[in-house]
Write a protein that holds these residues in place. Structure first.
Motif, PDB file in Angstrom:
ATOM      1  N   PRO A  88      21.891  25.682  32.753  1.00  0.00           N
ATOM      2  CA  PRO A  88      21.770  27.142  32.632  1.00  0.00           C
ATOM      3  C   PRO A  88      23.132  27.834  32.510  1.00  0.00           C
ATOM      4  CG  PRO A  88      20.275  26.322  34.314  1.00  0.00           C
ATOM      5  CD  PRO A  88      21.137  25.163  33.911  1.00  0.00           C
ATOM      6  N   GLY A  89      24.141  27.282  33.209  1.00  0.00           N
ATOM      7  CA  GLY A  89      25.466  27.883  33.132  1.00  0.00           C
ATOM      8  C   GLY A  89      26.062  27.825  31.737  1.00  0.00           C
ATOM      9  N   VAL A  90      25.813  26.732  31.012  1.00  0.00           N
ATOM     10  CA  VAL A  90      26.287  26.614  29.631  1.00  0.00           C
ATOM     11  C   VAL A  90      25.657  27.709  28.775  1.00  0.00           C
ATOM     12  CG1 VAL A  90      26.157  25.182  27.554  1.00  0.00           C
ATOM     13  CG2 VAL A  90      26.836  24.163  29.737  1.00  0.00           C
ATOM     14  N   LEU A  91      24.373  27.951  28.975  1.00  0.00           N
ATOM     15  CA  LEU A  91      23.674  28.970  28.186  1.00  0.00           C
ATOM     16  C   LEU A  91      24.158  30.370  28.558  1.00  0.00           C
ATOM     17  CD1 LEU A  91      20.070  27.467  28.361  1.00  0.00           C
ATOM     18  CD2 LEU A  91      21.792  27.182  26.566  1.00  0.00           C
ATOM     19  N   ARG A  92      24.610  30.546  29.815  1.00  0.00           N
ATOM     20  CA  ARG A  92      25.103  31.873  30.237  1.00  0.00           C
ATOM     21  C   ARG A  92      26.505  32.166  29.715  1.00  0.00           C
ATOM     22  NH1 ARG A  92      22.186  30.963  35.351  1.00  0.00           N
ATOM     23  NH2 ARG A  92      23.957  29.799  36.169  1.00  0.00           N
ATOM     24  N   ASP A  93      27.271  31.119  29.386  1.00  0.00           N
ATOM     25  CA  ASP A  93      28.669  31.303  28.991  1.00  0.00           C
ATOM     26  C   ASP A  93      28.737  31.513  27.477  1.00  0.00           C
ATOM     27  OD1 ASP A  93      31.403  31.258  28.606  1.00  0.00           O
ATOM     28  OD2 ASP A  93      31.748  29.549  29.936  1.00  0.00           O
ATOM     29  N   SER A  94      28.678  32.756  27.056  1.00  0.00           N
ATOM     30  CA  SER A  94      28.592  33.075  25.624  1.00  0.00           C
ATOM     31  C   SER A  94      29.850  32.695  24.855  1.00  0.00           C
ATOM     32  CB  SER A  94      28.297  34.563  25.442  1.00  0.00           C
ATOM     33  OG  SER A  94      29.342  35.356  26.008  1.00  0.00           O
ATOM     34  N   GLN A  95      30.993  32.594  25.544  1.00  0.00           N
ATOM     35  CA  GLN A  95      32.251  32.286  24.849  1.00  0.00           C
ATOM     36  C   GLN A  95      32.510  30.780  24.734  1.00  0.00           C
ATOM     37  OE1 GLN A  95      35.776  34.467  25.964  1.00  0.00           O
ATOM     38  NE2 GLN A  95      34.587  36.176  26.804  1.00  0.00           N
ATOM     39  N   LEU A  96      31.626  29.959  25.274  1.00  0.00           N
ATOM     40  CA  LEU A  96      31.898  28.534  25.367  1.00  0.00           C
ATOM     41  C   LEU A  96      32.185  27.864  24.018  1.00  0.00           C
ATOM     42  CD1 LEU A  96      32.213  26.054  27.113  1.00  0.00           C
ATOM     43  CD2 LEU A  96      29.734  25.740  27.051  1.00  0.00           C
ATOM     44  N   PRO A  97      31.361  28.036  22.983  1.00  0.00           N
ATOM     45  CA  PRO A  97      31.677  27.367  21.707  1.00  0.00           C
ATOM     46  C   PRO A  97      33.055  27.739  21.161  1.00  0.00           C
ATOM     47  CG  PRO A  97      29.422  28.179  21.694  1.00  0.00           C
ATOM     48  CD  PRO A  97      30.075  28.760  22.916  1.00  0.00           C
ATOM     49  N   GLU A  98      33.392  29.009  21.251  1.00  0.00           N
ATOM     50  CA  GLU A  98      34.693  29.474  20.752  1.00  0.00           C
ATOM     51  C   GLU A  98      35.839  28.876  21.565  1.00  0.00           C
ATOM     52  OE1 GLU A  98      37.246  33.659  20.622  1.00  0.00           O
ATOM     53  OE2 GLU A  98      35.062  33.709  20.861  1.00  0.00           O
ATOM     54  N   LEU A 116      35.812  26.125  23.467  1.00  0.00           N
ATOM     55  CA  LEU A 116      35.897  24.682  23.258  1.00  0.00           C
ATOM     56  C   LEU A 116      36.792  24.370  22.073  1.00  0.00           C
ATOM     57  CD1 LEU A 116      32.223  23.463  23.847  1.00  0.00           C
ATOM     58  CD2 LEU A 116      34.240  22.588  25.022  1.00  0.00           C
ATOM     59  N   ALA A 117      36.570  25.077  20.976  1.00  0.00           N
ATOM     60  CA  ALA A 117      37.362  24.836  19.772  1.00  0.00           C
ATOM     61  C   ALA A 117      38.812  25.270  19.957  1.00  0.00           C
ATOM     62  CB  ALA A 117      36.737  25.575  18.583  1.00  0.00           C
ATOM     63  N   ALA A 118      39.029  26.429  20.597  1.00  0.00           N
ATOM     64  CA  ALA A 118      40.374  26.983  20.704  1.00  0.00           C
ATOM     65  C   ALA A 118      41.233  26.256  21.729  1.00  0.00           C
ATOM     66  CB  ALA A 118      40.292  28.468  21.054  1.00  0.00           C
ATOM     67  N   THR A 119      40.635  25.834  22.861  1.00  0.00           N
ATOM     68  CA  THR A 119      41.427  25.287  23.964  1.00  0.00           C
ATOM     69  C   THR A 119      41.565  23.776  23.900  1.00  0.00           C
ATOM     70  OG1 THR A 119      40.665  27.115  25.357  1.00  0.00           O
ATOM     71  CG2 THR A 119      41.706  25.248  26.471  1.00  0.00           C
ATOM     72  N   VAL A 120      40.483  23.066  23.596  1.00  0.00           N
ATOM     73  CA  VAL A 120      40.556  21.597  23.584  1.00  0.00           C
ATOM     74  C   VAL A 120      40.215  20.987  22.238  1.00  0.00           C
ATOM     75  CG1 VAL A 120      40.058  21.477  26.050  1.00  0.00           C
ATOM     76  CG2 VAL A 120      38.167  21.314  24.425  1.00  0.00           C
ATOM     77  N   GLY A 121      39.907  21.815  21.235  1.00  0.00           N
ATOM     78  CA  GLY A 121      39.647  21.291  19.903  1.00  0.00           C
ATOM     79  C   GLY A 121      38.382  20.479  19.795  1.00  0.00           C
ATOM     80  N   ALA A 122      37.349  20.854  20.553  1.00  0.00           N
ATOM     81  CA  ALA A 122      36.089  20.108  20.537  1.00  0.00           C
ATOM     82  C   ALA A 122      34.932  21.059  20.269  1.00  0.00           C
ATOM     83  CB  ALA A 122      35.873  19.391  21.871  1.00  0.00           C
ATOM     84  N   SER A 123      33.805  20.478  19.888  1.00  0.00           N
ATOM     85  CA  SER A 123      32.582  21.241  19.688  1.00  0.00           C
ATOM     86  C   SER A 123      31.590  20.879  20.777  1.00  0.00           C
ATOM     87  CB  SER A 123      31.983  20.934  18.309  1.00  0.00           C
ATOM     88  OG  SER A 123      31.605  19.558  18.242  1.00  0.00           O
ATOM     89  N   LEU A 124      30.508  21.632  20.869  1.00  0.00           N
ATOM     90  CA  LEU A 124      29.486  21.325  21.866  1.00  0.00           C
ATOM     91  C   LEU A 124      28.921  19.925  21.674  1.00  0.00           C
ATOM     92  CD1 LEU A 124      27.429  24.628  22.304  1.00  0.00           C
ATOM     93  CD2 LEU A 124      28.559  23.329  24.108  1.00  0.00           C
ATOM     94  N   SER A 125      28.798  19.480  20.414  1.00  0.00           N
ATOM     95  CA  SER A 125      28.245  18.152  20.158  1.00  0.00           C
ATOM     96  C   SER A 125      29.192  17.044  20.597  1.00  0.00           C
ATOM     97  CB  SER A 125      27.917  17.993  18.666  1.00  0.00           C
ATOM     98  OG  SER A 125      29.090  18.061  17.875  1.00  0.00           O
ATOM     99  N   GLU A 126      30.497  17.349  20.721  1.00  0.00           N
ATOM    100  CA  GLU A 126      31.476  16.351  21.152  1.00  0.00           C
ATOM    101  C   GLU A 126      31.748  16.398  22.652  1.00  0.00           C
ATOM    102  OE1 GLU A 126      34.221  16.258  17.098  1.00  0.00           O
ATOM    103  OE2 GLU A 126      34.560  17.776  18.626  1.00  0.00           O
ATOM    104  N   ARG A 127      31.074  17.305  23.341  1.00  0.00           N
ATOM    105  CA  ARG A 127      31.351  17.529  24.757  1.00  0.00           C
ATOM    106  C   ARG A 127      31.235  16.254  25.575  1.00  0.00           C
ATOM    107  NH1 ARG A 127      27.412  21.097  28.749  1.00  0.00           N
ATOM    108  NH2 ARG A 127      28.075  20.087  30.691  1.00  0.00           N
ATOM    109  N   GLY A 128      30.185  15.473  25.368  1.00  0.00           N
ATOM    110  CA  GLY A 128      29.946  14.304  26.205  1.00  0.00           C
ATOM    111  C   GLY A 128      30.987  13.212  26.073  1.00  0.00           C
ATOM    112  N   ALA A 129      31.677  13.146  24.923  1.00  0.00           N
ATOM    113  CA  ALA A 129      32.672  12.089  24.698  1.00  0.00           C
ATOM    114  C   ALA A 129      34.092  12.564  24.951  1.00  0.00           C
ATOM    115  CB  ALA A 129      32.562  11.566  23.269  1.00  0.00           C
TER     116      ALA A 129
END
Length: 559
Positions: free
Chosen positions: A270-280, A282-295
């Motif tokens: 639920p916290g991931v869904l609440r964090d509206s800035q997360l996709p942006e 992820l890309a800006a800070t660590v260079g990853a996408s949501l689909s790459e999160r687990g690896a």
């Protein structure tokens, strides 16, 4: 730090230093960059040997052009034999096995490459077909490198020129290792001046059961079959699947008299869904996408086998600890300094075995061994270990462990003994899960302990063993992860930065702790720590660690 005779002997070989100053990445594909491969004299000797080769063969294709020389057919001075011979290949192989948690076959191929002005290599992935090599190490040799010379190694998130993940400078005596897959997109920019030499070591992985990476960056869609013997009806089968995969969302795709099959989709809290800035972010800070999160994880190696891990999901900390245990062979006591809004002592869906360090993964036939990082990595990649249950496998294992759990609030320090208990699977599967039992502390210096305390207790922690420093960023704020507003810890960005400085000061004031920190793990924890703070808080944490812990001083220069 302790090491066995075999490990000590391996270090004496020139190529034993490959991972001494290296940085490993798990996304967009597994790779590492080694900053200093050989001692300078050995690197110069090998560079001069490559310059002396007078028979180069031009190899060109639709997207590449370079000169090659097969070292198996090249005479080389006896002084170079230790740098390109069987022992050297064996040491490079061992370094890749260590970096990528894999087993490689004995066969290998070593080719010298030379690139001259005008040559380059286009975007490709080297995705291995049946029988092709699977892992490669490129060792760069040459003169002092300037960016104007060209010849940079370019890494991509996708096979498009505008999706650059990283630019690697091919400096003399540096190296690049990677696991080839459908995701390993890379290229070499055009050489503008000078000559770029490299040695390319190629290896073949022994047969292994691993999740492959799909082209969109996550493991290919996996399925789990719950037989009717494990789940007597569809609802029970569903409960089994959900219990065994805390980091996946099982979706039923087929059901028959013999059982049910589920597709294992990525799970979002639920916290991931609440964090509206997360996709942006992820890309800006660590260079990853949501689909790459687990690896996603970045592991840096420091002197004396010290490790630093930066990750998104916290369960990768267990993998870093397993890496250190494997490298050092340490079987003595440990301290775990755990800064977190949660204790993370929940029971993982693993089945206990007769060995205190090994657990079976129900319905798979696989085993997790806390002293074998390859098994830990595969369990995490398959969603078998959750963000709140990764500490339990260490409790009751070969190492006594004393935990100081520093929580954000001011609390009275309290100590209990902890041991491994067992509890049944809630879904009714056979076997027993590991459980962390807490009991009153008695006069037994062999018992593991769990202490709950506050930041100030870090400064007075009595350190008598190697320390695992584990920081969950939700210690500084868990605003998006707390369902109950009363449980939220959030004082804004300035409050986060102030707390980081406070932690750094406590670390710096404990001399014994400074000298004994062996592994540092930092988890950004998407869905718990607000992503809007990441860009400022992550470098602040790394700089605080670098200032407080002298063996990690270079951490402040982020790459």
């Amino acid at each position: 730090m302790l090491e066995g005779d075999e490990a000590r002997a391996n270090r004496e070989h020139p190529f034993s230093r490959i991972l001494a100053d290296a940085e490993f990445h798990g996304a967009p594909f597994p790779y590492f960059v080694a900053n200093s491969v050989l001692r300078e004299g050995d690197a110069a000797e090998l560079r001069d040997f490559l310059r002396s080769i007078d028979r180069w063969t031009l190899n060109e294709g639709s997207f590449f052009e370079q000169y090659e020389a097969d070292l198996a057919h090249q005479p080389f001075p006896s002084t170079c034999r230790r740098l390109v011979g069987v022992e050297a290949i064996a040491q490079v192989r061992a370094s890749l096995e260590d970096a990528f948690d894999c087993a490689l076959e004995d066969r290998a191929k070593v080719i010298a490459h030379m690139m001259t002005p005008g040559q380059g290599i286009g975007i490709h992935n080297d995705d291995p077909l049946d029988g092709d090599e699977t892992h490669r190490f490129v060792f760069y040799l040459g003169d002092e490198f300037a960016d104007a010379d060209g010849g940079h190694l370019l890494l991509f998130n996708r096979p498009h020129a505008d999706h650059i993940h990283r630019v690697v400078r091919p400096t003399h005596n540096s190296g690049f290792g990677f696991a080839m897959s459908s995701r390993s997109f890379h290229a070499v920019s055009e050489i503008r001046s000078g000559i770029r030499f490299s040695l390319v070591f190629s290896f073949w992985e022994a047969a292994a059961d691993k999740p492959r990476l799909a082209k969109e960056g996550r493991p290919e869609r996996e399925f789990i079959r719950v037989p009717s013997t494990a789940g007597a009806d569809r609802e029970t089968a569903r409960q089994v699947a959900f219990e065994l995969f805390p980091m996946r969302y099982p979706v039923e795709v087929t059901a028959d008299a013999d059982g049910c099959t589920f597709a294992l989709e990525p799970s979002q809290s639920p916290g991931v869904l609440r964090d509206s800035q997360l996709p942006e972010q992820l890309a800006a800070t660590v260079g990853a996408s949501l689909s790459e999160r687990g690896a996603y994880r970045v592991l840096r190696c420091f002197e004396d086998d010290r490790l630093y891990l930066r990750t998104l999901d916290h369960q990768w900390a267990l993998w870093a600890w397993s890496k250190w245990i494997r490298r050092t062979g340490w079987r003595g006591p440990l301290h775990l300094l755990h800064l977190d809004a949660h204790d993370d002592l929940a029971s993982p869906p693993l089945a206990c075995t007769d060995s205190p360090a090994k657990f079976s993964l129900p319905l798979s036939g696989s085993v997790l061994d806390t002293a074998d990082p390859s098994t830990v990595a595969q369990a995490i990649l398959r969603g078998r270990i959750g963000v709140g249950s990764f500490i339990a496998p260490l409790i009751g294992g070969p190492n006594r462990i004393d935990i100081l759990h520093a929580v954000p609030a001011e609390v009275e320090r309290h100590v209990v003994a902890v041991s491994r208990g067992e509890e049944p699977f809630t879904s009714g599967l056979p076997g027993m899960k590991p459980r962390v039992d807490r009991d009153p502390l008695v006069a037994d210096d062999r018992a593991s302990t769990y202490t709950i305390g506050s930041v100030a207790d870090i400064a007075t922690l009595e350190v008598v063993a190697p320390v695992l420093l584990d920081i969950d960023m939700d210690f500084f704020s868990n605003r998006v992860g707390a369902d109950d507003p009363d449980a939220q810890v959030d004082e804004g960005l300035q409050g986060v930065l102030s707390r980081i400085e406070q932690v750094g000061g406590c670390l710096a004031s404990n001399q014994a702790l400074q000298e004994n920190v062996a592994v540092v793990t930092v988890a950004l924890s998407p869905g718990f720590f607000p992503s809007e703070y990441w860009s400022a808080a992550l470098p602040a944490v790394e700089n605080a660690i670098a200032r407080a812990l002298h063996p990690f001083a270079s951490l402040g220069t982020r790459r």
